[in-house]
Motif scaffolding. Structure first.
Motif, short mmCIF file in Angstrom:
data_model
loop_
_atom_site.label_atom_id
_atom_site.label_comp_id
_atom_site.label_asym_id
_atom_site.label_seq_id
_atom_site.Cartn_x
_atom_site.Cartn_y
_atom_site.Cartn_z
N MET A 1 0.85 -1.22 0.00
CA MET A 1 0.00 0.00 0.00
C MET A 1 0.87 1.25 0.00
N PRO A 2 0.52 2.21 -0.89
CA PRO A 2 1.30 3.46 -0.86
C PRO A 2 1.11 4.20 0.45
N ASP A 3 2.03 5.09 0.75
CA ASP A 3 1.95 5.91 1.96
C ASP A 3 2.25 7.35 1.55
N TRP A 4 1.20 8.01 1.08
CA TRP A 4 1.39 9.35 0.56
C TRP A 4 1.17 10.40 1.65
N ASP A 5 1.79 11.56 1.47
CA ASP A 5 1.50 12.68 2.37
C ASP A 5 0.12 13.26 2.04
N THR A 6 -0.03 13.64 0.78
CA THR A 6 -1.28 14.31 0.38
C THR A 6 -1.75 13.76 -0.95
N VAL A 7 -3.05 13.54 -1.07
CA VAL A 7 -3.61 13.26 -2.39
C VAL A 7 -4.71 14.28 -2.67
N TRP A 8 -4.58 14.90 -3.83
CA TRP A 8 -5.55 15.88 -4.29
C TRP A 8 -6.50 15.14 -5.22
N ILE A 9 -7.78 15.06 -4.84
CA ILE A 9 -8.71 14.24 -5.63
C ILE A 9 -9.76 15.09 -6.34
N ASN A 10 -10.47 14.45 -7.26
CA ASN A 10 -11.50 15.13 -8.05
C ASN A 10 -10.96 16.41 -8.69
N ALA A 11 -9.81 16.27 -9.30
CA ALA A 11 -9.16 17.40 -9.97
C ALA A 11 -9.12 17.12 -11.47
N ILE A 26 -5.53 15.15 -17.93
CA ILE A 26 -6.19 13.96 -17.38
C ILE A 26 -7.38 14.50 -16.59
N ARG A 27 -8.58 14.15 -17.04
CA ARG A 27 -9.77 14.65 -16.36
C ARG A 27 -10.21 13.71 -15.27
N ASP A 28 -10.99 14.26 -14.31
CA ASP A 28 -11.48 13.44 -13.20
C ASP A 28 -10.31 12.64 -12.62
N ALA A 29 -9.33 13.36 -12.13
CA ALA A 29 -8.04 12.77 -11.82
C ALA A 29 -7.62 13.06 -10.39
N ALA A 30 -6.50 12.46 -10.02
CA ALA A 30 -5.90 12.73 -8.71
C ALA A 30 -4.39 12.87 -8.89
N ILE A 31 -3.78 13.54 -7.93
CA ILE A 31 -2.32 13.65 -7.91
C ILE A 31 -1.87 13.55 -6.47
N ALA A 32 -0.81 12.77 -6.24
CA ALA A 32 -0.33 12.57 -4.87
C ALA A 32 1.08 13.08 -4.72
N THR A 33 1.37 13.59 -3.52
CA THR A 33 2.72 14.07 -3.23
C THR A 33 3.24 13.40 -1.96
N GLN A 34 4.55 13.27 -1.94
CA GLN A 34 5.22 12.75 -0.76
C GLN A 34 6.50 13.55 -0.61
N GLY A 35 6.69 14.18 0.54
CA GLY A 35 7.81 15.09 0.66
C GLY A 35 7.71 16.15 -0.42
N ASP A 36 8.81 16.38 -1.11
CA ASP A 36 8.78 17.44 -2.13
C ASP A 36 8.59 16.87 -3.54
N ARG A 37 8.07 15.65 -3.64
CA ARG A 37 7.94 15.03 -4.96
C ARG A 37 6.51 14.64 -5.31
N ILE A 38 6.22 14.63 -6.59
CA ILE A 38 4.97 14.04 -7.09
C ILE A 38 5.19 12.53 -7.14
N VAL A 39 4.27 11.77 -6.53
CA VAL A 39 4.47 10.32 -6.50
C VAL A 39 3.41 9.55 -7.28
N ASP A 52 -8.24 7.91 1.79
CA ASP A 52 -7.92 8.21 3.19
C ASP A 52 -7.13 7.09 3.87
N LEU A 53 -7.02 5.96 3.21
CA LEU A 53 -6.19 4.89 3.78
C LEU A 53 -4.75 4.97 3.29
N ILE A 54 -4.56 5.61 2.13
CA ILE A 54 -3.19 5.61 1.58
C ILE A 54 -2.52 6.98 1.65
N ALA A 55 -3.24 7.99 2.13
CA ALA A 55 -2.63 9.32 2.25
C ALA A 55 -2.97 9.93 3.61
N ASP A 56 -2.03 10.68 4.16
CA ASP A 56 -2.29 11.35 5.44
C ASP A 56 -3.36 12.41 5.28
#
Ligand code: DI6
Ligand code: FE
Length: 420
Positions: A1-11, A26-39, A52-56
């Motif tokens: 399971m990934p362990d992301w800091d933040t995931v931005w959803i419904n973007a 990419i429509r109806d998409a998400a982007i996740a970050t961990q530290g200073d990187r896009i993951v 909410d299970l894979i991102a803080d």
């Protein structure tokens, strides 16, 4: 399971990658970050787990658009004084070149910059840089070139680096000692170039205060031979070069820059097709500066069709400076590059993201929304990406993320106009 800091959803993502869709969307998409990187980036349907299970932290953007943080790859934002008086003169019919030849122009900013302390320069720079950041900029290039003597050039570069520490933005610095002839060298242009090469550049290189070297190759600036001498010296210090070329006349500067593998040649209203071919062969980015074109009421358009024909990447930048582009807004440049230069909104956005990163040699790290790149995101209250170029003087920024952290505009930034 990934362990992301933040995931931005419904973007909606304008990734600006070449994924086949306009804007790399990419429509109806998400982007996740961990530290200073896009993951992670991708459609909502493909998120590898319950957000909410894979991102803080999960942030629902309800259809907003995300672009890469904007990159302003050509500015002169550290300077003393202002040139509002010359603005008035120009409105009475005196030309930019006449003002320059009469000892005004760049030289008048030089005097004010020499008189300023490093702290003064930082204080004056803060609201200008804040204004760029408020418009979605996460990386900015800042040139010297108003000191025109070793200590004052170094002071400008140090002030530029200090601004990058004070504000949430990546700062790349460029040494532009060969910007104008300081008056004490009147008639001794080659001697000044020798000073640039023998004293300034070694000092700049030894202190690590510049990431690149630039020059102003022009009838009112320096010749191609003088520019070449500066480039040869830069090469000895392993510093990449860029060039103010073909802004007011065709001097063959872009082809010279290309021969030195320049990151970019900038302005280019008067470039010939041979110059464009040389840039294409060298992979040199064409940086167009519609703010200077607008301010100087230039009539010669840069040959956008030739850059397209020869596949030269086109970046756009503010050229923010007190003389020819007193406009600290990259968003406005998106609009101007479409309205004045007939670029498409997609080309304009690529010019302020992917190609701008390329013009700074940062394409591996910034400029697109892709896994592994720096988590610099601009989140916009818009319904389609063309709006970023469509509006003029309106700022639809919703949230800015720099190095994986949300920029807090209340505490981190000085509001425009309050400092200085
Ligand atoms: N070309 C420009 O557009 C800026 N420098 C340059 O070589 C203008 C700088 C100024 O007028 O202060
Ligand atoms: Fe410039």
């Amino acid at each position: 399971m990934p362990d992301w800091d933040t995931v931005w959803i419904n973007a909606n993502l304008a990734t600006m990658t070449s994924n086949g869709a306009p804007y790399g969307a990419i429509r109806d998409a998400a982007i996740a970050t961990q530290g200073d990187r896009i993951v992670w980036t991708g459609p909502m349907a493909e998120i590898p787990g319950k957000p909410d299970l894979i991102a803080d932290e999960v942030v629902d953007l309800a259809g907003k658009w995300i672009t890469p943080g904007l990159v302003d790859c050509h500015t002169h934002l550290v300077f003393g004084g202002s040139r509002a008086g010359e603005f008035e003169q120009r409105l009475q019919g005196v030309s930019y070149e006449e003002i320059s030849r009469a000892g005004g122009g760049i030289v008048s900013t030089m005097t004010a910059t020499r008189e300023a302390t490093e702290d003064d320069l930082v204080t004056a720079g803060l609201p200008r840089l804040s204004n760029l950041i408020c418009g979605g900029v996460t990386t900015v290039e800042i040139k010297s070139g108003y000191g025109l003597e070793t200590a004052a050039e170094m002071k400008q570069l140090t002030a530029a680096r200090a601004l990058g520490k004070k504000l949430p933005v990546g700062v790349q610095t460029t040494f532009l000692g060969a910007h104008a002839l300081p008056p004490e060298f009147g008639g001794r242009q080659r001697e000044y170039i020798d000073l640039v090469i023998e004293e300034m550049l070694p000092a700049v290189a030894a202190s690590g205060s510049a990431d690149a070297v630039d020059a102003f190759c022009e009838s009112i600036g320096f010749t191609t031979a003088e520019t070449e001498a500066v480039f040869e010296a830069a090469q000895k210090f392993n510093l990449p070069v860029k060039l103010h070329a073909e802004q007011l006349s065709d001097q063959g500067g872009a082809a010279l820059a290309a021969r030195f593998g320049a990151l970019s040649a900038d302005h280019l209203e008067f470039i010939s097709e041979d110059g464009v071919r040389a840039m294409a062969a060298a992979g040199t980015v064409a940086v167009l500066l519609p703010g200077a074109y607008y301010t100087l009421r230039e009539t010669q358009l840069p040959p956008v069709d030739l850059f397209r024909k020869h596949n030269v990447p086109i970046a756009i930048a503010s050229d923010f400076n007190p003389g020819s582009s007193p406009i600290p807004s990259l968003l406005l440049m998106l609009n101007m590059s479409c309205t004045l230069f007939r670029m498409t909104p997609e080309e304009a956005l690529a010019g302020a993201t992917r190609h701008a990163a390329n013009a700074l040699g940062l394409e591996a790290d910034r400029g697109t929304l892709a896994v592994g790149k720096r988590a610099d995101l601009a989140i916009w209250n818009i319904n389609q990406p063309a709006e970023l170029a469509y509006w003029a003087g309106y700022n639809p920024l919703h949230t800015l993320v720099h190095d994986g952290a949300v920029v807090d505009f209340n505490t981190q930034l000085i509001a425009p106009g309050l400092a200085a």
